[in-house]
Design a protein around this motif. Sequence first.
Motif, mmCIF file in Angstrom:
data_model
loop_
_atom_site.group_PDB
_atom_site.id
_atom_site.type_symbol
_atom_site.label_atom_id
_atom_site.label_comp_id
_atom_site.label_asym_id
_atom_site.label_seq_id
_atom_site.Cartn_x
_atom_site.Cartn_y
_atom_site.Cartn_z
ATOM 1 N N MET A 220 -7.719 16.030 -5.218
ATOM 2 C CA MET A 220 -8.482 14.767 -5.133
ATOM 3 C C MET A 220 -9.410 14.788 -3.919
ATOM 4 O O MET A 220 -10.555 14.324 -3.993
ATOM 5 N N ARG B 295 -12.405 16.945 -4.557
ATOM 6 C CA ARG B 295 -13.289 16.260 -5.511
ATOM 7 C C ARG B 295 -14.115 15.187 -4.834
ATOM 8 O O ARG B 295 -15.309 15.006 -5.109
ATOM 9 N N GLN B 296 -13.445 14.473 -3.916
ATOM 10 C CA GLN B 296 -14.163 13.422 -3.190
ATOM 11 C C GLN B 296 -15.229 14.025 -2.276
ATOM 12 O O GLN B 296 -16.336 13.497 -2.169
ATOM 13 N N GLY C 187 -19.834 -2.261 -8.052
ATOM 14 C CA GLY C 187 -19.261 -1.209 -7.210
ATOM 15 C C GLY C 187 -19.474 0.192 -7.746
ATOM 16 O O GLY C 187 -18.618 1.056 -7.619
ATOM 17 N N ARG D 219 0.830 -1.210 0.000
ATOM 18 C CA ARG D 219 0.000 0.000 0.000
ATOM 19 C C ARG D 219 0.858 1.251 0.000
ATOM 20 O O ARG D 219 0.353 2.364 0.198
ATOM 21 N N VAL E 271 -18.355 -0.419 -3.670
ATOM 22 C CA VAL E 271 -17.806 0.892 -4.038
ATOM 23 C C VAL E 271 -16.415 1.084 -3.412
ATOM 24 O O VAL E 271 -15.472 1.525 -4.084
ATOM 25 N N ARG F 129 1.110 2.042 -5.136
ATOM 26 C CA ARG F 129 0.291 3.063 -5.801
ATOM 27 C C ARG F 129 0.665 3.150 -7.278
ATOM 28 O O ARG F 129 -0.211 3.265 -8.145
ATOM 29 N N LEU G 260 -14.407 -5.700 -11.310
ATOM 30 C CA LEU G 260 -14.740 -6.602 -10.214
ATOM 31 C C LEU G 260 -15.978 -7.405 -10.567
ATOM 32 O O LEU G 260 -16.743 -7.024 -11.454
ATOM 33 N N ARG H 288 -0.887 0.285 -9.032
ATOM 34 C CA ARG H 288 -2.335 0.447 -9.238
ATOM 35 C C ARG H 288 -2.659 1.490 -10.308
ATOM 36 O O ARG H 288 -3.730 1.479 -10.897
ATOM 37 N N GLN I 107 -14.345 -1.205 -2.442
ATOM 38 C CA GLN I 107 -13.414 -2.151 -3.068
ATOM 39 C C GLN I 107 -12.944 -1.629 -4.432
ATOM 40 O O GLN I 107 -11.784 -1.740 -4.783
ATOM 41 N N ARG I 108 -13.883 -1.048 -5.157
ATOM 42 C CA ARG I 108 -13.532 -0.519 -6.482
ATOM 43 C C ARG I 108 -12.503 0.598 -6.351
ATOM 44 O O ARG I 108 -11.544 0.668 -7.109
ATOM 45 N N TRP I 109 -12.695 1.492 -5.359
ATOM 46 C CA TRP I 109 -11.733 2.578 -5.181
ATOM 47 C C TRP I 109 -10.383 2.035 -4.722
ATOM 48 O O TRP I 109 -9.334 2.571 -5.060
ATOM 49 N N ARG I 110 -10.422 0.976 -3.930
ATOM 50 C CA ARG I 110 -9.180 0.465 -3.343
ATOM 51 C C ARG I 110 -8.225 -0.090 -4.402
ATOM 52 O O ARG I 110 -7.030 -0.208 -4.153
ATOM 53 N N VAL I 111 -8.760 -0.470 -5.568
ATOM 54 C CA VAL I 111 -7.871 -0.983 -6.617
ATOM 55 C C VAL I 111 -7.409 0.128 -7.560
ATOM 56 O O VAL I 111 -6.775 -0.142 -8.573
ATOM 57 N N THR I 112 -7.737 1.370 -7.242
ATOM 58 C CA THR I 112 -7.234 2.512 -8.023
ATOM 59 C C THR I 112 -6.049 3.128 -7.267
ATOM 60 O O THR I 112 -5.832 2.808 -6.090
ATOM 61 N N PRO I 113 -5.318 4.045 -7.897
ATOM 62 C CA PRO I 113 -4.167 4.638 -7.189
ATOM 63 C C PRO I 113 -4.526 5.713 -6.168
ATOM 64 O O PRO I 113 -3.620 6.351 -5.630
ATOM 65 N N ILE I 114 -5.779 5.928 -5.885
ATOM 66 C CA ILE I 114 -6.133 6.978 -4.902
ATOM 67 C C ILE I 114 -5.585 6.590 -3.519
ATOM 68 O O ILE I 114 -5.736 5.435 -3.099
ATOM 69 N N PRO I 115 -4.931 7.519 -2.815
ATOM 70 C CA PRO I 115 -4.534 7.213 -1.430
ATOM 71 C C PRO I 115 -5.805 7.010 -0.586
ATOM 72 O O PRO I 115 -6.754 7.802 -0.707
ATOM 73 N N LEU I 116 -5.825 5.954 0.224
ATOM 74 C CA LEU I 116 -7.062 5.634 0.939
ATOM 75 C C LEU I 116 -7.474 6.763 1.886
ATOM 76 O O LEU I 116 -8.658 6.978 2.133
ATOM 77 N N VAL J 255 -7.961 10.365 -10.547
ATOM 78 C CA VAL J 255 -6.955 9.798 -9.637
ATOM 79 C C VAL J 255 -5.785 9.141 -10.384
ATOM 80 O O VAL J 255 -4.855 8.648 -9.753
ATOM 81 N N TYR J 256 -5.845 9.131 -11.722
ATOM 82 C CA TYR J 256 -4.761 8.509 -12.511
ATOM 83 C C TYR J 256 -3.812 9.575 -13.055
ATOM 84 O O TYR J 256 -4.194 10.728 -13.217
ATOM 85 N N ASN K 240 -13.803 -4.484 2.014
ATOM 86 C CA ASN K 240 -14.694 -5.343 1.235
ATOM 87 C C ASN K 240 -15.463 -6.263 2.163
ATOM 88 O O ASN K 240 -15.142 -6.402 3.339
#
Lengths: 322, 272
Positions: free
Chosen positions: B13, B16-17, A95, A76, B97, A81, A91, A84, B99-108, A112-113, B261
Amino acid sequence: MSASTIELRNLVVDYSTASGTTRAVDALSLSIATGEVYALLGENGAGKTSTIEVLEGHRARTAGDVVVLGVDPANRGSAGRQMRDRIGVVLQTSGLEREVTVRESVALFSSVYRNPRSLEEVLALVGLTDVVDQRVGTLSGGQRRRLDLGLAVVGRPEVLFLDEPTTGFDPSARHQAWELITSLRSDGTTVLLTTHYLDEAEHLADRVGVLSHGRLLLEGRPSDLVRASAATDIVVRTGDARTIDSAAIDSLHERLEGVAATMDQQGSELRVSSVETSRALEVLTQWSNEFNVALDDWSIERPTLEQVFLKVTESAERHVDE
Amino acid sequence: MSDRHSWPSTAHMGMRQIRHQLNMFVRVPIAVFFTVALPIVVMLIFNAVFADGDIVTNAGPWPVREFYSAAIAAFTAVSATFTNLANMVPIRREEGVLQRWRVTPIPLGVLVVGYVGSAMVIACVCTSIVVVIGWLAYGLTLSVAGAVSAALTMMVATVSFAAMGMALAALVPTASTASAAANAIILPLAMVSNVFIPVEQPPKWLDVSANVLPLKPFITAFQSAFHPTTTSVSFDVRALLTIAAWGALATVVAVTRFRWNVPPGGATRRRR
């Protein structure tokens, strides 16, 4: 570990349940090269989704080594990052928030990319231009799945994980998705997909792996698996079947056993199954000459990937039951 | 493969969130009803029923209508943070939702900022609406000193109650459980914390319990900012420390126990 884009070594995933521990993935090893499309096949509960979730980085593994684009997907930190940023994921559960529009979803995810595709490009790729201002909750199941696919490719992924990506698609949408995956592959994208549609795997995948009870039963190119794993059927017609002497039929059975082939007679149709087609053909020809049986309408039917899959998984089920 | 550019800014970011979560909030009518409309309706009913009379507080007698206006305004902030997050986050988890964000590069952390930040904005806006109605309709006293005191109290409380909402979201197994658990916690707590009923001369154990738990210190500190005798900026430090301590504890629970998840075995689906 090699320089493969995706590498798994002895992956084990256990889940705690009320009745104890369930092993979802059992010492699975896979290696997927850059630009390859690999399909994981298996019945429900075979371990496909658990495997892909570990690779996506949001399912903890019990044991084993996993590397995607040179990084452990559980990372993580900064390396995770960056990894990812270079993957895309569809999925099994979509979601998506029902209250936002297609435009808002794509814009939010693209923010975010590091190098996102434009809204127009994503919409064109997945064919959602006409519903860009519709809320997700009003889309059909197939349209929602296409949006899923769109969000997976918004970051220009080098690796794409697709967990049953075309479930709920109509035939036209499925072919459009296949075209998208094919075009991404031609750009060098590595794709790992799970699917219940064997024709999809046959059409898209360079290689397939068949999972059962978390273990890899079979792996190879779809055409190789079909050739190697299942018997080819030789189908012929005998004219009036009643004129064939029963001794002649017994003799044919006996001869075919000698070349590890089997025969099924349905009226005037003889269906001979053999993994050694040329030897079975030879036996059949000799037999027809000796017993003076006219054989017409010769045809050879190759098994489909689906038949190979069913044969392998049924055999694995029997093994587990025993 | 294409070149990768620099990362989008974390602040951008985060904003935006927050904006996205605010959009989501106004598009879920039931969330708007429970967070905005219901407290106002409760305030109107309570003031209609108990309009006359005074409450004896530490700072002297206070008209009931002003007492309720300030209490309901503070409770609105709790509803917008604790109850809202405890309900909404498990729903988003079950929808996949998170889980979907967690697989993107956004910092949690940015994702958490989106949920918590939007809840704080909603809390501030909704509480302000109730305060203004209280001022216009029920004579609630507004002063600069009171506003400053109320703002600081709000800041500590909204962060802390948002953390408590995230902690509950971390602990509950399903969205259905979340809804029941949030109400089971907050409603009895409100009963003993001067929100719906002015608790005068409570038994010792009840008084001690209510003051150790976070809701009553918040309600009391927020109310005191609107008391007619408030003429200078003053803070109930003990109350703020109690609220902040709960917030810190909740943060530890949320950070250590949060799940992105649904575990294998699934969960029930429901809307709020």
